[in-house]
Write a protein that holds these residues in place. Structure first.
Motif, short mmCIF file in Angstrom:
data_model
loop_
_atom_site.label_atom_id
_atom_site.label_comp_id
_atom_site.label_asym_id
_atom_site.label_seq_id
_atom_site.Cartn_x
_atom_site.Cartn_y
_atom_site.Cartn_z
N ARG A 16 9.72 6.87 -23.75
CA ARG A 16 8.89 8.07 -23.76
C ARG A 16 7.44 7.80 -23.33
O ARG A 16 6.70 8.73 -23.00
N ASP A 48 6.30 9.61 -20.21
CA ASP A 48 6.38 11.07 -20.10
C ASP A 48 5.26 11.65 -19.25
O ASP A 48 5.44 12.65 -18.56
N ARG A 77 6.33 11.51 -15.71
CA ARG A 77 7.36 12.53 -15.46
C ARG A 77 6.74 13.92 -15.34
O ARG A 77 7.09 14.70 -14.45
N LEU A 86 10.74 18.77 -21.22
CA LEU A 86 10.14 17.44 -21.45
C LEU A 86 9.08 17.49 -22.54
O LEU A 86 9.07 16.67 -23.47
N GLN A 107 9.80 17.95 -26.58
CA GLN A 107 10.49 16.91 -27.34
C GLN A 107 9.64 16.47 -28.53
O GLN A 107 8.43 16.68 -28.55
N ILE A 117 5.23 12.20 -29.98
CA ILE A 117 4.82 10.78 -30.01
C ILE A 117 3.34 10.80 -30.36
O ILE A 117 2.55 11.40 -29.62
N SER A 170 2.42 13.14 -26.95
CA SER A 170 3.02 14.45 -26.73
C SER A 170 2.04 15.57 -26.99
O SER A 170 2.02 16.57 -26.27
#
Length: 558
Positions: free
Chosen positions: A438, A441, A444, A460, A463, A466, A470
């Motif tokens: 992750r 990310d 991504r 994405l 999720q 983190i 995130s």
């Protein structure tokens, strides 16, 4: 830089400070035509000098320790100069101090001048020493000039030393006095040979105390450059045999550890390069010394630096064959290898260029030098573009894409090599090259945003959190996602805030929650949801008094 608009060329912060210093500019005077001097009061009183050429500001200096281009003291002085030039005088111009001095010396009786000089020098022993040194040939002494200068230097070092150390403030004053000593030497009638000896004496004195001086402002380096200038003046006045001796002495100084340990060794590089320009013998002497130090270098970076210095000298002296021989022998140095790569590219011998690059990549891989590998890959890409070799272009771009954290720059370049109908599959493959953890990310998300794939970006981002990642990703992409998924984004974002606050406490946590609530409030119809969360938090976590106070201060009482 022009006197009318110099503000545009000075840092805004410095300029603002300079405006506040205009009242501290004193004794501003055009001491010579278009040459201005002033004193500016600050932490200490600093001397400012400014040279004009019409309205162009050609040179400036200040004795303050500021290491930028123009300090606030110079800015303040420029403002005052401009104001003074704009005011039309209502009475005849006052003679400058230099003009007053010239007039006085022309009319003053000799006996009056002698009496004043005697009294002045009687009251200031340091000035007496400098006066006697200045007129050494008129006032001969049995003591050698070199010894006299050494004694004065040592005396200054003791004077400014406290517990065997010269701190930053005293270092500036110490350097000013040593510079005066060098100015005295320059103006003296001593022979060039004597001046050379004194220069080396003072240089050795500087090297001897360098470890005991706080040289944060580079004062010692400035003194070494003054010594270099004095040697440059003396050199052409020496007999040829003494010039050769001086060359060898300066060369030895450049590689003397007493200087190199304090960054003073490069002072004489340009001097030596210039002196050897027209002497094959001096050039060879310089190169032999360099080779000796290359062979005895304790580490690779020092050896490489010396070899680069050797190449620079050979280029200056237009010894192109020797340059090529050095580069051929030391192809492990990327800059040298690049010389032959470029030569092959210029000759359109792309096979040879690629061979050199591939050998360089293998060597860099053995050395685990990722930067050099990337450099050679970019050169391979350059050749691929020159030959319009699409497969090779894609190969090199994919490598660079993966080794530069999946950068958009290389992704876009790759996209440009594919027809639209092929890009869908290629894009999926490139996306799949990003590692699964992750922690990637962010890479991504950038690619999904680039392709405007909002549904995939939302999947994405939503999720599980983190810590530190995130939440920041959601904050970054929330405005884009909230347009397509207003309810989902707000709900997910609110859920993440709740989870974070449930598991963490402390003022830093509460400040972050307030920031995230503000982000939520700016989403479509998000203000009401943020308001309800604040109310819920204040009720649910009543015991967190600091949190309640901070939420009420940020959002008001519910």
């Amino acid at each position: 830089m022009n006197l009318d608009n110099f503000e545009q060329h000075i840092d805004a912060v410095i300029m603002q400070r300079g405006k506040g210093y205009t009242q501290y500019v004193h004794n501003l005077e055009e001491t010579e035509p278009e040459f201005w001097q002033a004193e500016v009061n600050g932490t200490r009183t600093y001397d400012v000098e400014i040279q004009l050429d019409g309205k162009e500001i050609s040179e400036w200096s200040c004795t303050c320790p500021y290491d930028g281009d123009i300090c606030k003291h110079v800015a303040a002085s420029l403002l005052n100069i401009r104001q003074q030039l704009r005011v039309k005088p209502t009475s005849p111009a006052q003679p400058t101090k230099r003009q007053q001095l010239d007039q006085l010396l022309n009319t003053l009786k000799r006996e009056d001048l002698e009496a004043y000089i005697r009294q002045l020098l009687h009251d200031d022993r340091k000035l007496l020493d400098k006066f006697l040194l200045r007129f050494q040939t008129v006032t001969p002494t049995t003591e050698a000039p070199t010894k006299q200068y050494q004694q004065l230097f040592d005396k200054l070092a003791r004077q400014y030393s406290s517990y065997d150390y010269i701190d930053e403030d005293d270092a500036s004053a110490f350097a000013d006095e040593v510079q005066e000593l060098l100015d005295t030497l320059s103006a003296s009638n001593l022979s060039s040979a004597a001046k050379v000896e004194i220069c080396f004496t003072i240089a050795q004195g500087i090297a001897g105390i360098a470890n005991d001086v706080d040289d944060s402002n580079g004062e010692l380096n400035s003194l070494m450059y003054s010594i270099k200038d004095e040697l440059a003046t003396a050199y052409p006045q020496l007999p040829t045999s003494e010039q050769a001796t001086l060359f060898k002495r300066v060369l030895a100084t450049q590689f003397d550890s007493r200087y190199s340990e304090y960054g003073l060794e490069d002072t004489f590089t340009e001097l030596l390069k210039e002196w050897a320009q027209h002497s094959q013998t001096d050039q060879n002497t310089y190169l032999q010394v360099l080779d000796k130090h290359v062979q005895s270098s304790p580490n690779d970076w020092r050896r490489d630096a010396l070899l680069r210095q050797k190449m620079a000298l050979l280029k200056t002296w237009n010894r192109l064959d020797d340059m090529e021989a050095v580069a051929t022998t030391h192809m492990e140095i990327p800059d040298f290898r690049d010389t032959f790569i470029q030569k092959a590219i210029d000759a359109k011998d792309y096979d040879k260029a690629r061979s050199l690059l591939q050998d360089g990549i293998r060597l860099a891989e053995q050395q685990k030098n990722a930067g050099t590998i990337s450099r050679w890959r970019k050169r391979l890409l350059e050749i691929a573009y020159l030959q319009n070799d699409i497969p090779a272009i894609r190969t090199e771009l994919e490598h660079l894409y993966q080794t530069s954290h999946y950068s958009l720059e290389h992704y876009r370049e790759l996209k440009a090599t594919y027809p639209a109908e092929e890009w869908v599959n290629a894009r999926q493959r490139l996306y799949g090259l990003i590692p699964i953890p992750r922690g990637y990310d962010s890479a991504r998300a950038m690619l999904l945003q680039e392709e405007n794939d909002i549904p995939a970006l939302y999947e994405l981002i939503k999720q599980p959190t983190i810590p530190g990642q995130s939440a920041s990703l959601f904050k970054r992409y929330a405005p884009l996602l909230a347009t397509a998924f207003p309810h989902e984004v707000k709900a997910t974002y609110a859920s993440q805030i709740c989870d974070y606050l449930r598991d963490n406490t402390g003022r830093a946590v509460y400040e972050r929650v307030i920031d995230e609530l503000n982000v939520l409030a700016k989403m479509p119809d998000g203000a009401n949801m943020a308001h309800n969360l604040v109310k819920d938090f204040c009720n649910r976590y009543k015991s967190r008094k600091a949190m309640v106070e901070m939420l009420i201060a940020a959002f008001g009482k519910s």
